[in-house]
Design a protein around this motif. Structure first.
Motif, PDB file in Angstrom:
ATOM      1  N   GLY A  95       3.982  -4.636 -17.772  1.00 22.71           N
ATOM      2  CA  GLY A  95       2.804  -4.953 -18.581  1.00 22.71           C
ATOM      3  C   GLY A  95       2.226  -6.308 -18.215  1.00 22.71           C
ATOM      4  N   GLU A  96       3.088  -7.295 -18.106  1.00 22.84           N
ATOM      5  CA  GLU A  96       2.635  -8.629 -17.715  1.00 22.84           C
ATOM      6  C   GLU A  96       2.116  -8.613 -16.281  1.00 22.84           C
ATOM      7  N   SER A  97       2.752  -7.837 -15.431  1.00 21.16           N
ATOM      8  CA  SER A  97       2.323  -7.725 -14.041  1.00 21.16           C
ATOM      9  C   SER A  97       0.882  -7.239 -13.945  1.00 21.16           C
ATOM     10  N   VAL A  98       0.563  -6.196 -14.677  1.00 20.15           N
ATOM     11  CA  VAL A  98      -0.793  -5.634 -14.636  1.00 20.15           C
ATOM     12  C   VAL A  98      -1.793  -6.609 -15.248  1.00 20.15           C
ATOM     13  N   ARG A  99      -1.377  -7.373 -16.244  1.00 22.55           N
ATOM     14  CA  ARG A  99      -2.282  -8.380 -16.821  1.00 22.55           C
ATOM     15  C   ARG A  99      -2.638  -9.451 -15.793  1.00 22.55           C
ATOM     16  N   TRP A 100      -1.698  -9.806 -14.927  1.00 19.76           N
ATOM     17  CA  TRP A 100      -1.981 -10.787 -13.873  1.00 19.76           C
ATOM     18  C   TRP A 100      -2.889 -10.200 -12.808  1.00 19.76           C
ATOM     19  N   HIS A 101      -2.514  -9.030 -12.282  1.00 18.09           N
ATOM     20  CA  HIS A 101      -3.285  -8.402 -11.193  1.00 18.09           C
ATOM     21  C   HIS A 101      -2.848  -6.942 -11.126  1.00 18.09           C
ATOM     22  N   ALA A 102      -3.790  -6.035 -11.081  1.00 15.80           N
ATOM     23  CA  ALA A 102      -3.478  -4.598 -11.104  1.00 15.80           C
ATOM     24  C   ALA A 102      -2.675  -4.150  -9.886  1.00 15.80           C
ATOM     25  N   PHE A 103      -2.758  -4.878  -8.784  1.00 19.28           N
ATOM     26  CA  PHE A 103      -2.033  -4.470  -7.580  1.00 19.28           C
ATOM     27  C   PHE A 103      -0.598  -4.990  -7.556  1.00 19.28           C
ATOM     28  N   GLY A 104      -0.196  -5.767  -8.541  1.00 14.05           N
ATOM     29  CA  GLY A 104       1.159  -6.324  -8.578  1.00 14.05           C
ATOM     30  C   GLY A 104       2.259  -5.270  -8.501  1.00 14.05           C
ATOM     31  N   PRO A 105       2.232  -4.255  -9.372  1.00 13.20           N
ATOM     32  CA  PRO A 105       3.272  -3.225  -9.289  1.00 13.20           C
ATOM     33  C   PRO A 105       3.247  -2.454  -7.967  1.00 13.20           C
ATOM     34  N   LEU A 106       2.056  -2.221  -7.429  1.00 12.50           N
ATOM     35  CA  LEU A 106       1.958  -1.523  -6.142  1.00 12.50           C
ATOM     36  C   LEU A 106       2.561  -2.359  -5.015  1.00 12.50           C
ATOM     37  N   LEU A 107       2.263  -3.642  -5.014  1.00 11.98           N
ATOM     38  CA  LEU A 107       2.820  -4.513  -3.985  1.00 11.98           C
ATOM     39  C   LEU A 107       4.333  -4.620  -4.128  1.00 11.98           C
ATOM     40  N   ALA A 108       4.817  -4.716  -5.358  1.00 16.47           N
ATOM     41  CA  ALA A 108       6.260  -4.786  -5.579  1.00 16.47           C
ATOM     42  C   ALA A 108       6.947  -3.525  -5.061  1.00 16.47           C
ATOM     43  N   ALA A 109       6.382  -2.366  -5.357  1.00 14.80           N
ATOM     44  CA  ALA A 109       6.952  -1.104  -4.861  1.00 14.80           C
ATOM     45  C   ALA A 109       6.907  -1.057  -3.338  1.00 14.80           C
ATOM     46  N   GLY A 110       5.807  -1.506  -2.764  1.00 11.36           N
ATOM     47  CA  GLY A 110       5.690  -1.537  -1.312  1.00 11.36           C
ATOM     48  C   GLY A 110       6.699  -2.474  -0.672  1.00 11.36           C
ATOM     49  N   LEU A 111       6.930  -3.623  -1.283  1.00 18.24           N
ATOM     50  CA  LEU A 111       7.919  -4.564  -0.758  1.00 18.24           C
ATOM     51  C   LEU A 111       9.331  -4.000  -0.832  1.00 18.24           C
ATOM     52  N   MET A 112       9.637  -3.314  -1.925  1.00 16.38           N
ATOM     53  CA  MET A 112      10.964  -2.701  -2.041  1.00 16.38           C
ATOM     54  C   MET A 112      11.140  -1.603  -0.995  1.00 16.38           C
ATOM     55  N   TRP A 113      10.120  -0.777  -0.821  1.00 16.77           N
ATOM     56  CA  TRP A 113      10.182   0.293   0.174  1.00 16.77           C
ATOM     57  C   TRP A 113      10.342  -0.305   1.570  1.00 16.77           C
ATOM     58  N   TRP A 114       9.550  -1.333   1.874  1.00 17.84           N
ATOM     59  CA  TRP A 114       9.597  -1.978   3.186  1.00 17.84           C
ATOM     60  C   TRP A 114      10.998  -2.575   3.431  1.00 17.84           C
ATOM     61  N   SER A 115      11.578  -3.182   2.403  1.00 17.09           N
ATOM     62  CA  SER A 115      12.913  -3.770   2.528  1.00 17.09           C
ATOM     63  C   SER A 115      13.962  -2.714   2.845  1.00 17.09           C
ATOM     64  N   VAL A 116      13.893  -1.590   2.151  1.00 22.06           N
ATOM     65  CA  VAL A 116      14.844  -0.499   2.412  1.00 22.06           C
ATOM     66  C   VAL A 116      14.692  -0.007   3.850  1.00 22.06           C
ATOM     67  N   GLN A 117      13.457   0.167   4.302  1.00 24.30           N
ATOM     68  CA  GLN A 117      13.228   0.624   5.673  1.00 24.30           C
ATOM     69  C   GLN A 117      13.740  -0.395   6.694  1.00 24.30           C
ATOM     70  N   ALA A 118      13.536  -1.674   6.424  1.00 25.74           N
ATOM     71  CA  ALA A 118      13.998  -2.716   7.334  1.00 25.74           C
ATOM     72  C   ALA A 118      15.522  -2.719   7.435  1.00 25.74           C
ATOM     73  N   ILE A 119      16.188  -2.528   6.312  1.00 25.88           N
ATOM     74  CA  ILE A 119      17.656  -2.495   6.316  1.00 25.88           C
ATOM     75  C   ILE A 119      18.159  -1.244   7.036  1.00 25.88           C
ATOM     76  N   ARG A 120      17.567  -0.110   6.725  1.00 30.25           N
ATOM     77  CA  ARG A 120      18.002   1.148   7.351  1.00 30.25           C
ATOM     78  C   ARG A 120      17.810   1.138   8.859  1.00 30.25           C
ATOM     79  N   ARG A 121      16.701   0.573   9.315  1.00 34.88           N
ATOM     80  CA  ARG A 121      16.392   0.582  10.757  1.00 34.88           C
ATOM     81  C   ARG A 121      16.872  -0.670  11.484  1.00 34.88           C
ATOM     82  N   ARG A 122      17.383  -1.622  10.689  1.00 30.07           N
ATOM     83  CA  ARG A 122      17.890  -2.881  11.240  1.00 30.07           C
ATOM     84  C   ARG A 122      16.828  -3.620  12.058  1.00 30.07           C
ATOM     85  N   LYS A 123      15.617  -3.624  11.517  1.00 27.92           N
ATOM     86  CA  LYS A 123      14.489  -4.329  12.127  1.00 27.92           C
ATOM     87  C   LYS A 123      13.704  -5.031  11.031  1.00 27.92           C
ATOM     88  N   LEU A 124      13.256  -6.239  11.312  1.00 25.64           N
ATOM     89  CA  LEU A 124      12.451  -6.960  10.334  1.00 25.64           C
ATOM     90  C   LEU A 124      11.108  -6.267  10.120  1.00 25.64           C
TER      91      LEU A 124
END
Length: 97
Positions: A27-56
């Protein structure tokens, strides 16, 4: 940009919104900026992919995708600015106390 023009930039408050989303405060995230939750989800997804593929940089970002992201940010920013000029406070965290 805000220091030069007095107008908030398209990503103004996005870092705080992402931080709030990553700590579970959507709720607070969306009050700051509507793209906050989307960026957070994207960062988590990107992190998982980086760990799985062992590439930054596990995936290549396509120019077309970056264009759509930039267009979405600019569109959201224009909407917020338009609402602000009509009297609605679309940037509530910039309001004077």
């Amino acid at each position: 940009m805000r220091a030069l023009t007095g107008l908030p930039c398209p990503t103004c408050f996005l870092t705080r919104a992402t931080s709030a989303a990553l700590t579970g405060n959507l709720g607070e995230s969306v009050r700051w900026h509507a793209f906050g939750p989307l960026l957070a989800a994207g960062l988590m997804w990107w992190s998982v992919q980086a760990i799985r593929r062992r590439k930054l940089l596990p995936l290549r970002l396509e120019s077309r995708a970056l264009g759509w992201i930039a267009a979405a940010l600019l569109g959201y920013w224009a909407l917020r600015l338009g609402l602000s000029f009509t009297g609605l406070n679309a940037f509530p965290h910039l309001a004077a106390p």
